[in-house]
Design a protein around this motif. Structure first.
Motif, PDB file in Angstrom:
ATOM      1  N   ASP A  67      -7.093   4.768  -1.467  1.00 55.66           N
ATOM      2  CA  ASP A  67      -5.908   3.952  -1.179  1.00 55.66           C
ATOM      3  C   ASP A  67      -5.447   4.156   0.262  1.00 55.66           C
ATOM      4  OD1 ASP A  67      -5.856   2.885  -3.693  1.00 55.66           O
ATOM      5  OD2 ASP A  67      -4.301   4.222  -4.474  1.00 55.66           O
ATOM      6  N   ASP A  83      -6.764   0.620   7.064  1.00 58.24           N
ATOM      7  CA  ASP A  83      -7.478  -0.596   7.422  1.00 58.24           C
ATOM      8  C   ASP A  83      -6.482  -1.731   7.647  1.00 58.24           C
ATOM      9  OD1 ASP A  83      -9.983  -2.315   7.559  1.00 58.24           O
ATOM     10  OD2 ASP A  83      -8.933  -3.270   5.893  1.00 58.24           O
ATOM     11  N   CYS A  84      -5.467  -1.781   6.797  1.00 58.88           N
ATOM     12  CA  CYS A  84      -4.409  -2.781   6.939  1.00 58.88           C
ATOM     13  C   CYS A  84      -3.605  -2.532   8.218  1.00 58.88           C
ATOM     14  CB  CYS A  84      -3.497  -2.721   5.708  1.00 58.88           C
ATOM     15  SG  CYS A  84      -2.253  -4.018   5.636  1.00 58.88           S
ATOM     16  N   HIS A 128       0.831  -1.208   0.000  1.00 54.78           N
ATOM     17  CA  HIS A 128       0.000   0.000   0.000  1.00 54.78           C
ATOM     18  C   HIS A 128       0.867   1.261   0.000  1.00 54.78           C
ATOM     19  CE1 HIS A 128      -3.966  -1.731   0.305  1.00 54.78           C
ATOM     20  NE2 HIS A 128      -3.626  -2.480   1.347  1.00 54.78           N
ATOM     21  N   ASP A 153      -7.575   2.153   2.612  1.00 57.64           N
ATOM     22  CA  ASP A 153      -7.186   0.739   2.575  1.00 57.64           C
ATOM     23  C   ASP A 153      -5.906   0.508   3.376  1.00 57.64           C
ATOM     24  OD1 ASP A 153      -9.349   0.255   0.965  1.00 57.64           O
ATOM     25  OD2 ASP A 153      -8.210   0.248  -0.911  1.00 57.64           O
TER      26      ASP A 153
END
Length: 273
Positions: free
Chosen positions: A47, A53-54, A24, A50
């Motif tokens: 992005d 979230d990771c 990412h 995301d």
């Protein structure tokens, strides 16, 4: 007899989630040089969501919690916690700026839709209100950008083994790329610098079908509306376009804001454990 001791440091092969964070980060870094158009900013926000979230999943790993809970690492954990509140503050500034702009735009659209000859003064007043609001918002955004740049890299890690700071350094990389994306967002909302305009041009938008205006080569939607308000003929379409862009940015920022809160809660839980 030879005894082999098990190392307490992180394994040489990174955890799959750490690798996912790296992927990412790579994707966002590669997009840093792209334009600050609305579609580009929306893509970066998606992005970034995301990525965070990771990160939240990374914070749930026992090895992460063990690393941040260690007494010698708590200083870094506290720095990450401080960084999280700064990111939330900047996200709030961007959300407020978009909300304020959207409100002014909707007022203008309403007046343009029902425009009659005797409403010229009202339209002129709303145009002036919008441009005044934009001037105030730009000052707030520029200050937020300056504050963000001045605090982004104010702390450094101590000299320790690389394996011991793998998690923390990765989280610091996340904070740095988040700051970079927010710079793009705030720059987009602020728009490029333009030549000062006279209020007499604003008052003429209801009297003239076409007012000469000079647009910069790489303007974004905010800059286009600033110029379009000098030409009523194109203002309506540009306002509709900008409102749609603002809607996309608001949704992206709101989603990201919720994710940033979730990450901050995870950090607090680790420190209070």
């Amino acid at each position: 007899m030879a005894y082999h001791t098990r190392s307490n440091s992180f394994p040489s092969r990174p955890h799959p989630i750490i690798q996912e964070v790296d992927d990412h980060l790579c994707r966002l870094r590669s997009s840093e040089a792209t334009s600050t158009s609305s579609s580009s900013v929306s893509h970066k926000l998606s992005d970034l969501h995301d990525l965070h979230d990771c990160v939240d999943r990374l914070l749930q790993l026992p090895l992460t919690q063990q690393a941040l809970a260690q007494e010698q690492h708590q200083k870094w954990a506290n720095e990450l916690l401080d960084g999280s509140i700064r990111l939330l503050d900047v996200c709030s500034v961007a959300k407020d700026a978009l909300s304020q702009a959207k409100e002014c735009i909707q007022d203008l659209q309403s007046i343009i839709r029902r425009r009659h000859g005797d409403e010229s003064a009202v339209l002129t007043s709303e145009a002036r209100k919008y441009l005044t609001s934009r001037k105030t918002v730009k000052k707030v955004l520029h200050k937020a950008l300056e504050n963000m740049k001045s605090t982004a890299n104010r702390s450094t890690f101590s000299s320790v083994h690389k394996e011991e700071v793998t998690i923390v350094s990765k989280l610091r990389d996340v904070e740095a790329i988040t700051v970079s994306v927010f710079e793009s967002v705030l720059s987009f909302i602020s728009g490029p610098k333009s030549r000062p305009s006279s209020w007499s041009l604003v008052s003429k938008i209801v009297q003239s079908k076409k007012v000469a205006c000079e647009l910069e080569a790489n303007v974004n939607e905010f800059a286009e509306v600033d110029a379009a308000l000098k030409s009523l003929k194109s203002a309506h379409n540009q306002l509709n376009n900008l409102e749609s862009c603002i809607q996309d940015q608001e949704e992206g920022l709101e989603s990201l804001f919720r994710q940033l809160i979730k990450t901050r809660v995870s950090l607090l839980n680790i420190l209070n454990h």
